[in-house]
Design a protein around this motif. Structure first.
Motif, PDB file in Angstrom:
ATOM      1  N   UNK A  52      -2.562   0.192  -5.748  1.00 46.93           N
ATOM      2  CA  UNK A  52      -2.145   0.191  -4.337  1.00 46.93           C
ATOM      3  C   UNK A  52      -1.967   1.593  -3.772  1.00 46.93           C
ATOM      4  N   UNK A  53      -2.256   2.612  -4.567  1.00 46.77           N
ATOM      5  CA  UNK A  53      -2.048   3.994  -4.143  1.00 46.77           C
ATOM      6  C   UNK A  53      -3.355   4.587  -3.627  1.00 46.77           C
ATOM      7  N   UNK A  54      -3.303   5.142  -2.429  1.00 48.26           N
ATOM      8  CA  UNK A  54      -4.412   5.910  -1.855  1.00 48.26           C
ATOM      9  C   UNK A  54      -3.908   7.326  -1.635  1.00 48.26           C
ATOM     10  N   UNK A  55      -4.700   8.302  -2.026  1.00 47.35           N
ATOM     11  CA  UNK A  55      -4.289   9.684  -1.871  1.00 47.35           C
ATOM     12  C   UNK A  55      -4.908  10.296  -0.630  1.00 47.35           C
ATOM     13  N   UNK A  56      -4.119  11.127   0.045  1.00 46.52           N
ATOM     14  CA  UNK A  56      -4.581  11.868   1.213  1.00 46.52           C
ATOM     15  C   UNK A  56      -4.329  13.346   0.943  1.00 46.52           C
ATOM     16  N   UNK A  57      -5.195  14.182   1.477  1.00 49.11           N
ATOM     17  CA  UNK A  57      -5.035  15.620   1.286  1.00 49.11           C
ATOM     18  C   UNK A  57      -5.863  16.362   2.311  1.00 49.11           C
ATOM     19  N   UNK A  58      -5.429  17.553   2.622  1.00 49.08           N
ATOM     20  CA  UNK A  58      -6.193  18.404   3.518  1.00 49.08           C
ATOM     21  C   UNK A  58      -7.403  19.007   2.827  1.00 49.08           C
ATOM     22  N   UNK A  59      -7.361  19.084   1.492  1.00 48.93           N
ATOM     23  CA  UNK A  59      -8.451  19.699   0.751  1.00 48.93           C
ATOM     24  C   UNK A  59      -8.652  18.955  -0.566  1.00 48.93           C
ATOM     25  N   UNK A  95       0.849  -1.183   0.000  1.00 50.04           N
ATOM     26  CA  UNK A  95       0.000   0.000   0.000  1.00 50.04           C
ATOM     27  C   UNK A  95       0.885   1.233   0.000  1.00 50.04           C
ATOM     28  N   UNK A  96       0.462   2.260  -0.742  1.00 49.50           N
ATOM     29  CA  UNK A  96       1.165   3.543  -0.766  1.00 49.50           C
ATOM     30  C   UNK A  96       0.144   4.623  -0.441  1.00 49.50           C
ATOM     31  N   UNK A  97       0.379   5.359   0.645  1.00 49.53           N
ATOM     32  CA  UNK A  97      -0.459   6.507   1.004  1.00 49.53           C
ATOM     33  C   UNK A  97       0.292   7.746   0.573  1.00 49.53           C
ATOM     34  N   UNK A  98      -0.283   8.512  -0.330  1.00 49.68           N
ATOM     35  CA  UNK A  98       0.427   9.634  -0.939  1.00 49.68           C
ATOM     36  C   UNK A  98      -0.350  10.932  -0.793  1.00 49.68           C
ATOM     37  N   UNK A  99       0.326  11.955  -0.301  1.00 47.92           N
ATOM     38  CA  UNK A  99      -0.245  13.288  -0.237  1.00 47.92           C
ATOM     39  C   UNK A  99      -0.442  13.799  -1.666  1.00 47.92           C
ATOM     40  N   UNK A 100      -1.492  14.555  -1.879  1.00 44.74           N
ATOM     41  CA  UNK A 100      -1.756  15.123  -3.203  1.00 44.74           C
ATOM     42  C   UNK A 100      -0.855  16.328  -3.462  1.00 44.74           C
TER      43      UNK A 100
END
Length: 109
Positions: free
Chosen positions: A88-95, A59-64
């Motif tokens: 396997x990539x999930x994106x995370x972001x504040x907005x 799994x890869x959690x990646x900031x946008x």
């Protein structure tokens, strides 16, 4: 008739967290480590590209949004060099509500 839900616990996976905000990377790492996962971190997309060439990740959690190679840029490089990792990539972001982020997420959906 009574039914019970079964919850399968997943642990022991290798996860890469990519985020330029140290406190976010620390929180995600702590949560994942507490669940029994092995976690590596990168504070930029370019560093993460090198890491995915050296180790397998479940799994890869990646900031946008990051300086330098951002989430969409990282995704484009992975699409070119390691398409096996795209799912396997999930994106995370504040907005997530900016037009650019929405357009990117719709394009990869």
């Amino acid at each position: 008739m009574e039914t019970t839900a079964s919850v399968e616990t997943i642990s022991g996976k290798r996860v890469l967290v990519i985020d330029d905000e140290p406190w976010i990377a620390e929180i995600l790492t702590a949560m994942l480590t507490d669940d029994g996962h092995e976690v590596d971190t990168a504070d930029q997309g370019l560093l993460a590209l090198g890491m995915v060439q050296l180790r397998p990740y479940d799994l890869i959690l990646c900031d946008i949004r990051m300086p330098g190679l951002d989430g969409p840029g990282f995704y484009a490089e992975i699409e070119r060099a390691r398409p096996d990792l795209l799912g396997r990539i999930l994106f995370v972001a504040g907005n997530f509500s900016s037009p650019e982020v929405e357009a990117f997420l719709e394009a990869i959906d």
